[in-house]
Design an enzyme around this catalytic site. Structure first.
Site, mmCIF file in Angstrom:
data_model
loop_
_atom_site.group_PDB
_atom_site.id
_atom_site.type_symbol
_atom_site.label_atom_id
_atom_site.label_comp_id
_atom_site.label_asym_id
_atom_site.label_seq_id
_atom_site.Cartn_x
_atom_site.Cartn_y
_atom_site.Cartn_z
ATOM 1 N N SER A 256 0.752 -1.205 -0.186
ATOM 2 C CA SER A 256 0.179 -0.032 0.154
ATOM 3 C C SER A 256 0.807 1.344 0.065
ATOM 4 C CB SER A 256 -0.903 -0.061 1.243
ATOM 5 O OG SER A 256 -2.145 0.866 0.981
ATOM 6 N N ASP A 485 -9.028 -4.443 -5.948
ATOM 7 C CA ASP A 485 -8.527 -3.621 -4.789
ATOM 8 C C ASP A 485 -8.949 -2.327 -4.636
ATOM 9 O OD1 ASP A 485 -6.773 -2.058 -2.938
ATOM 10 O OD2 ASP A 485 -4.915 -3.141 -3.497
ATOM 11 N N HIS A 513 -7.323 -5.678 -0.685
ATOM 12 C CA HIS A 513 -6.194 -4.938 -0.855
ATOM 13 C C HIS A 513 -4.927 -5.624 -0.603
ATOM 14 C CE1 HIS A 513 -3.860 -1.445 -0.240
ATOM 15 N NE2 HIS A 513 -3.872 -1.356 0.895
#
Length: 544
Positions: A256, A485, A513
């Site tokens: 991320s 995602d 995610h």
């Protein structure tokens, strides 16, 4: 319904404690409500976000870590940082791990301004060590010490554990690394629970009050650090970590926001970039507004996928009925009802408000393996007990059972993102964007506008202009994107992989995610072969 917190739920969601901080400018709680109309999500858009349009970005300054004179690793004035040896000691909270710290300059362009202490963790290799793998869980505001201490060994394979020390760290200003302090626990409770609609005059006024209150508290308690929490400074810190663990090149696994941090490091130090895996990638060309617009669509798509799954399970598991669009509308209607009348929980002092209900549902969208808990939470809340959704919301904001917030991600995310990602601060433009998000992404979009308002009130302005990252001269960088995602939409991974001078893209056709550790084998096998023996993944590999 049994609303106790089963151990399996804690385990299943432990890795999501960064949750709503994902990559948004603002945490989810304490923001606007979403409409209760019958409109459904737009099918259009690439997921890469909106456009700044005629909105003018604020003036952009310069990071204290930018444009240094030469390489700090060979500069005498940084020698005390690069010559550090970590005094590893057994961790109090993590069995089998060692904890230690390093110091880095607060202002990289002027070490005389003082130091920051960064806390680190090392889970030693179980076999013959080949190297050290630095890991970052994302955020910004995610603590890497807790992440590696609690979850590191369950994320990587046994082979990686055997050959690599797993290294985690809390970035500057985050977690236990000289953390910034803003509102206290009681005020944070009030902030995250407060529910108002910023598309109304009263709601906009209340939102401004909270943003100003938070900015003032952060400045009062930690103003001397707020200007130095940008990602370029954190990437410079990582090079000191590389030296401290004895690596000529940095091997890195970032998730991320950790992909943006990793790409920034690779751009600064391409010759010292080793085996890099960037999972759930961020496109560094996006403004703050474009990031939020992409996420609004991503979470709208995710809640539709969840509704389809939920309805398919049947009424014993799922409270939603009818078509997918009808099921999603039932969630929106539940949110609207909770805005008006909070739902009772096992804690009489903390009912489930509309803001907390949205947080509890949204956190579950990060991993489709947790959809059953969202369904259970909705089932309970729609029947008068919001305890499970409250628990999920608390998990996302790092709130413990004792009422103490164990991390500071609620505020450090704003501190980092307002430096990294400029957003339009014109109120009329923000109003129009928020209305557009509420129209195209009705479930959460209305709660995700006004990005530039928080940053406009923030004590420090942006220090980076949105631009491509190339990392010219680096070793191969593996970028991973997940087609479903919601937090870092798949087109962002495509964009980053295209920008990087030497990269390959792995695509996972899945929901949730990030992919590594969740894909069921395909992504993991390709990444592990690269980490362990340098074998490049198959070009344009697609896993399903």
């Amino acid at each position: 319904m049994d609303t106790r917190r089963p151990a399996r739920l804690v385990t299943a969601l432990a890795a999501l404690t960064l949750a709503l901080t994902g990559c948004s400018i603002l945490p989810f709680g304490g923001t606007a409500t979403s409409p209760s109309s019958d409109s459904s999500a737009s099918d259009g858009g690439s997921g890469s976000g909106g456009d700044a349009g005629d909105g003018k970005l604020p003036e952009i300054g310069t990071s204290a870590a930018a444009d240094l004179d030469g390489d700090p690793a060979t500069d005498e004035k940084y020698s005390s940082y690069y010559s550090q040896q970590i005094d590893w000691q057994p961790c109090e909270d993590y069995t089998g791990a060692r904890c230690g710290s390093i110091t880095v300059p607060k202002a990289w362009n002027d070490p005389s301004k003082g130091d920051i202490t960064l806390q680190m963790i090392d889970v030693p290799a179980t076999g013959q060590k080949k190297g050290s793998l630095l890991m970052n869980p994302g955020g910004p505001g995610g603590g890497g010490v807790e992440f590696v201490g609690d979850s590191g060994t369950s994320i990587v394979s046994e082979s990686v554990r055997e050959n690599y020390d797993l290294i985690g760290f809390d970035p500057r200003g985050v977690g236990t690394s000289d953390p910034i302090r803003c509102l206290d626990d009681a005020d944070t409770d009030e902030y995250l629970a407060d529910t108002y609609d910023m598309l109304t005059p009263d709601g906009l006024s209340r939102g401004k009050e909270w943003m100003q209150r938070i900015a003032d508290a952060c400045e009062q308690n930690s103003g001397d650090l707020l200007g130095y929490m940008d990602t370029e400074s954190a990437a410079r810190d990582m090079d000191v970590m590389r030296s401290a663990v004895g690596s000529e090149k940095l091997d890195y696994l970032g998730f991320s926001y950790g992909t943006y941090l990793g790409a920034t490091y690779a751009d600064l130090y391409p010759s010292r970039t080793g085996k890099f895996i960037l999972d759930g990638a961020i496109d560094p060309t996006l403004t703050g507004d474009e990031m939020v617009a992409g996420q609004a669509k991503g979470f709208e798509d995710a809640v539709h996928a969840f509704a389809q799954w939920c309805i398919d399970q049947g009424s014993d598991t799922c409270p939603l009925k009818g078509t997918v669009d009808e099921g999603v509308q039932q969630i929106r209607d539940f949110f609207a009802a909770t805005d008006e009348t909070p739902v009772a929980t096992n804690d009489s002092a903390r009912p489930l408000t509309g803001a907390l209900a949205r947080s509890g549902v949204l956190v579950g969208m990060y991993n489709d393996q947790n959809w059953s808990y969202v369904a259970q939470g909705l089932q309970g809340a729609m029947n008068g007990n919001g305890s499970l959704l409250l628990y999920l919301a608390d998990l996302s904001s790092e709130r413990g059972d004792d009422g103490h917030y164990t991390g500071n991600g609620t505020y450090s995310i704003t501190a980092v993102n307002c430096l990294d990602h400029p957003a339009v601060e014109d109120e009329t433009w923000m109003q129009e964007q928020a209305e557009s998000l509420a129209e195209t992404s009705p479930t959460f979009g209305g709660s995700m506008g006004f990005t530039g308002m928080a940053c406009g009130l923030w004590p420090e302005g942006p220090v980076r202009k949105p631009a491509e990252i190339h990392a010219k001269g680096s070793d191969l960088i593996v970028v991973i994107g997940t087609t479903g995602d919601p937090a870092t939409p798949y087109p962002w991974a495509q964009a980053l992989a295209k920008q990087l001078d030497n990269s390959t893209l792995i695509t996972w056709e899945g929901e949730g995610h990030t992919a590594y550790g969740r894909s069921g084998g395909c992504v993991e096998d390709a990444v592990d072969q690269y980490i362990l023996d340098g074998t490049a993944p198959e070009k344009d590999l697609v896993c399903s």
